[in-house]
Design a protein around this motif. Structure first.
Motif, PDB file in Angstrom:
ATOM      1  N   VAL A 166      20.446   3.189  -3.023  1.00 38.11           N
ATOM      2  CA  VAL A 166      20.481   4.852  -4.000  1.00 38.11           C
ATOM      3  C   VAL A 166      20.349   4.103  -5.099  1.00 38.11           C
TER       4      VAL A 166
ATOM      5  N   ASP B 128      11.967   2.397  -6.475  1.00 41.55           N
ATOM      6  CA  ASP B 128      12.640   1.982  -5.030  1.00 41.55           C
ATOM      7  C   ASP B 128      12.482   0.431  -4.699  1.00 41.55           C
TER       8      ASP B 128
ATOM      9  N   LEU C 230      17.280  15.586  -0.568  1.00 46.51           N
ATOM     10  CA  LEU C 230      17.989  16.431   0.417  1.00 46.51           C
ATOM     11  C   LEU C 230      18.798  17.064  -0.548  1.00 46.51           C
TER      12      LEU C 230
ATOM     13  N   PRO D 126       8.443  11.379   2.219  1.00 44.27           N
ATOM     14  CA  PRO D 126      10.450  11.680   1.422  1.00 44.27           C
ATOM     15  C   PRO D 126      10.557  12.863   2.293  1.00 44.27           C
TER      16      PRO D 126
ATOM     17  N   THR E  73      17.000   6.152  -1.909  1.00 44.49           N
ATOM     18  CA  THR E  73      17.468   7.541  -2.055  1.00 44.49           C
ATOM     19  C   THR E  73      17.444   7.334  -3.324  1.00 44.49           C
TER      20      THR E  73
ATOM     21  N   ILE F  21      18.274  14.892  -5.731  1.00 50.26           N
ATOM     22  CA  ILE F  21      18.172  13.779  -3.715  1.00 50.26           C
ATOM     23  C   ILE F  21      16.692  13.796  -3.197  1.00 50.26           C
ATOM     24  N   VAL F  22      16.095  12.293  -2.842  1.00 55.07           N
ATOM     25  CA  VAL F  22      14.569  12.810  -2.537  1.00 55.07           C
ATOM     26  C   VAL F  22      15.231  10.605  -2.445  1.00 55.07           C
ATOM     27  N   ARG F  23      14.795  10.986  -0.254  1.00 55.48           N
ATOM     28  CA  ARG F  23      15.093   9.921   0.404  1.00 55.48           C
ATOM     29  C   ARG F  23      13.218   9.469   0.755  1.00 55.48           C
ATOM     30  N   TYR F  24      13.235   7.963   0.251  1.00 59.69           N
ATOM     31  CA  TYR F  24      11.731   7.957   1.052  1.00 59.69           C
ATOM     32  C   TYR F  24      11.726   6.744   2.136  1.00 59.69           C
ATOM     33  N   THR F  25      10.648   7.605   3.125  1.00 57.53           N
ATOM     34  CA  THR F  25      10.940   7.153   4.343  1.00 57.53           C
ATOM     35  C   THR F  25       9.443   5.598   4.356  1.00 57.53           C
TER      36      THR F  25
END
Length: 233
Positions: free
Chosen positions: A148, A136, A196, A193, A3, A185-189
């Motif tokens: 994070v 990341d 958030l 993405p 994140t 805020i960006v959460r990468y998977t």
């Protein structure tokens, strides 16, 4: 995958000047910006950070400095996160630039824009997104838990990262607003993405109220000075 907290630098000395500062050296924070930078320590209290990365320009260095000192984290400086190279537009008044034919192209089809003797906005997005993806992975924790980390950069750079995360064509990135000292805020998977948070200044709903200089249809090149002032980065 982790994140990233995307932090636009705090308010700079140039933000209310009506001039496109761009990569002009030694543009630091004003008094409000220094207060915003100091407040980040409390805003991010309780958030464990795996790393700090920022643009090489002074205003980003000064924004991150109080947080880096409080956490004991040596920040990483990366040219890939630098401000857009506005070329011949650097140092010119925004009022005059709005009369240029290129201004309308920036509003409607920024993916096709290259600033005179400067950089393409499509290149800005490519270098910035590549940097985000790289860090990341770099900050991945030893136990495999998602890291994070925080990235401090500039308005148009962060908007281009957010457009990519949203699956949004670069020609639509002017619909995004990224104010000084705001957090997105960006959460990468592995699959996609997740965005958030967007343009969170921690100021409650007061930031959405109309203020001087708001209400027009054009986006300010560089991201503007935030909800309480007009001007340029």
């Amino acid at each position: 995958m982790g994140t990233v907290i995307l932090l636009r630098h705090a308010r700079s000395e140039a933000n209310n000047s009506g001039v496109l500062a761009g990569r002009t050296p030694n543009v630091g924070l004003d008094a409000t910006g220094r207060d915003q930078a100091a407040a980040l320590v409390e805003r991010l209290a309780g958030v464990e950070l795996a790393g700090l990365v920022h643009s090489p320009l002074l205003r980003c260095e000064q924004t991150v400095e109080p947080l880096a000192r409080a956490r004991g984290i040596p920040p990483i400086v990366d040219d890939a996160l630098c401000e857009v190279d506005y070329g011949d537009w650097t140092g010119r008044e925004l009022g005059a630039l709005q009369q240029e034919e290129l201004w309308q192209a920036i509003q409607s089809r920024p993916s096709a824009v290259r600033f005179p003797s400067g950089e393409r906005l499509s290149h800005v997005q490519h270098r910035a997104v590549e940097a985000v993806r790289g860090y990341d992975s770099k900050f991945a924790t030893a136990d495999g838990s998602p890291p994070v980390w925080l990235l401090c950069s500039h308005g148009d750079v962060i908007k281009s990262i957010l457009a990519d995360a949203l699956g949004q064509h670069l020609d639509l990135f002017q619909r995004l607003v990224v104010d000084p000292a705001s957090i997105s805020i960006v959460r990468y998977t592995e699959l996609r993405p997740f965005v958030l948070r967007l343009n969170d200044s921690g100021d409650g709903l007061g930031a959405v109220l109309p203020t001087r200089g708001t209400g027009g249809t054009d986006a300010t090149v560089g991201g503007g000075a935030g909800p309480t002032d007009t001007g340029q980065e």
